[in-house]
Motif scaffolding. Structure first.
Motif, PDB file in Angstrom:
ATOM      1  N   ASN A 142       1.949  21.125 -56.446  1.00  0.00           N
ATOM      2  CA  ASN A 142       3.027  20.697 -57.340  1.00  0.00           C
ATOM      3  C   ASN A 142       2.512  20.497 -58.763  1.00  0.00           C
ATOM      4  O   ASN A 142       2.586  19.383 -59.289  1.00  0.00           O
ATOM      5  CB  ASN A 142       3.684  19.410 -56.807  1.00  0.00           C
ATOM      6  N   PRO A 143       1.990  21.582 -59.385  1.00  0.00           N
ATOM      7  CA  PRO A 143       1.523  21.421 -60.759  1.00  0.00           C
ATOM      8  C   PRO A 143       2.677  21.075 -61.691  1.00  0.00           C
ATOM      9  O   PRO A 143       3.828  21.445 -61.446  1.00  0.00           O
ATOM     10  CB  PRO A 143       0.925  22.787 -61.107  1.00  0.00           C
ATOM     11  N   PHE A 144       2.351  20.324 -62.750  1.00  0.00           N
ATOM     12  CA  PHE A 144       3.354  20.025 -63.771  1.00  0.00           C
ATOM     13  C   PHE A 144       3.687  21.317 -64.505  1.00  0.00           C
ATOM     14  O   PHE A 144       2.837  22.202 -64.641  1.00  0.00           O
ATOM     15  CB  PHE A 144       2.820  19.015 -64.786  1.00  0.00           C
ATOM     16  N   PRO A 145       4.905  21.443 -65.046  1.00  0.00           N
ATOM     17  CA  PRO A 145       5.243  22.630 -65.855  1.00  0.00           C
ATOM     18  C   PRO A 145       4.635  22.504 -67.254  1.00  0.00           C
ATOM     19  O   PRO A 145       5.328  22.461 -68.265  1.00  0.00           O
ATOM     20  CB  PRO A 145       6.777  22.594 -65.880  1.00  0.00           C
ATOM     21  N   LYS A 146       3.329  22.401 -67.262  1.00  0.00           N
ATOM     22  CA  LYS A 146       2.557  22.242 -68.497  1.00  0.00           C
ATOM     23  C   LYS A 146       1.360  23.180 -68.422  1.00  0.00           C
ATOM     24  O   LYS A 146       1.137  23.833 -67.399  1.00  0.00           O
ATOM     25  CB  LYS A 146       2.029  20.799 -68.624  1.00  0.00           C
ATOM     26  N   SER A 147       0.561  23.179 -69.468  1.00  0.00           N
ATOM     27  CA  SER A 147      -0.634  24.018 -69.464  1.00  0.00           C
ATOM     28  C   SER A 147      -1.633  23.506 -68.419  1.00  0.00           C
ATOM     29  O   SER A 147      -1.556  22.357 -67.970  1.00  0.00           O
ATOM     30  CB  SER A 147      -1.294  24.001 -70.848  1.00  0.00           C
ATOM     31  N   ILE A 148      -2.573  24.374 -68.064  1.00  0.00           N
ATOM     32  CA  ILE A 148      -3.642  23.985 -67.142  1.00  0.00           C
ATOM     33  C   ILE A 148      -4.368  22.759 -67.695  1.00  0.00           C
ATOM     34  O   ILE A 148      -4.606  21.777 -66.988  1.00  0.00           O
ATOM     35  CB  ILE A 148      -4.612  25.171 -66.941  1.00  0.00           C
ATOM     36  N   TYR A 149      -4.681  22.815 -68.985  1.00  0.00           N
ATOM     37  CA  TYR A 149      -5.383  21.702 -69.641  1.00  0.00           C
ATOM     38  C   TYR A 149      -4.575  20.411 -69.530  1.00  0.00           C
ATOM     39  O   TYR A 149      -5.106  19.357 -69.164  1.00  0.00           O
ATOM     40  CB  TYR A 149      -5.636  22.057 -71.110  1.00  0.00           C
ATOM     41  N   ASP A 150      -3.292  20.478 -69.842  1.00  0.00           N
ATOM     42  CA  ASP A 150      -2.461  19.268 -69.832  1.00  0.00           C
ATOM     43  C   ASP A 150      -2.216  18.743 -68.427  1.00  0.00           C
ATOM     44  O   ASP A 150      -2.029  17.538 -68.233  1.00  0.00           O
ATOM     45  CB  ASP A 150      -1.128  19.528 -70.534  1.00  0.00           C
TER      46      ASP A 150
END
Length: 201
Positions: free
Chosen positions: A103-111
């Motif tokens: 469930n990754p955030f819809p943000k960059s990998i870094y963020d």
């Protein structure tokens, strides 16, 4: 197995007489277990027996379900995690969780990785955050695959990479306990091996 078999001297976490209800339905019945420091403890049982429900009670994720009620006592370093004085945000930083489905955030990998350290004040500046993000991605076995595309969305990664990103996100705040709910169930053998190595480490 008797209760004495599940008793550990000076446990990191301790559950005693834990019951979990979803409305009128009882999902967990009188569970007691001590969890030691620097140990991998596995809960094994058939589908639907309450493993995930019990895991979610260990960092109060069941609080997010309106109908859920938890009784009994769960302690982290001797402190009742359901006490009114417990800061749930801090608890979830101390007891991280990785779910069965990435469930990754819809943000960059870094963020994705930097979010927790940033909100918990673990990185006073960008250089410190860079170090934390890189270290977490290295430990999750993902750094070499993503180091040149940290600005890309975490949701664009493959399933195995997304799960390792979620693990990197969880370990970036250096949690004292990591709860993993079948983190390899949807992964191929190579990705599974990398996550098993991380668990050992």
């Amino acid at each position: 197995m008797t209760q004495d078999d599940l008793t550990i001297a000076d446990p990191k976490m301790k559950a005693h007489g834990v019951n979990v209800f979803y409305g009128e339905k009882q999902a967990i019945n009188d569970v007691s277990i001590d969890v030691g420091t620097d140990l991998v403890t596995a809960f094994i049982g058939p589908s639907g027996c309450g493993k995930s429900t019990f895991l979610r009670s260990l960092n109060r994720m069941n609080d997010t379900v309106a109908s859920a009620k938890v009784t009994g006592q769960i302690e982290l370093d001797g402190e009742d995690i359901y006490a009114p004085s417990m800061d749930v945000v801090q608890l979830r930083a101390r007891v991280g969780m990785v779910f069965q489905k990435p469930n990754p955030f819809p943000k960059s990998i870094y963020d994705n990785v930097g979010y927790g350290p940033r909100i918990h004040g673990l990185a006073p500046n960008k250089a410190d955050l860079d170090v934390i993000v890189e270290r977490a991605l290295v430990r999750a076995g993902l750094w070499d695959e993503v180091k040149d595309r940290l600005a890309e969305s975490g949701t664009a990664l493959s399933g195995g990479q997304q799960q390792r990103l979620c693990i990197a996100r969880a370990i970036a705040v250096d949690p004292e306990v990591i709860l993993m709910d079948e983190p390899c169930s949807a992964l191929d053998p190579i990705a599974t091996a990398k996550i098993e190595e991380l668990i050992h480490e």
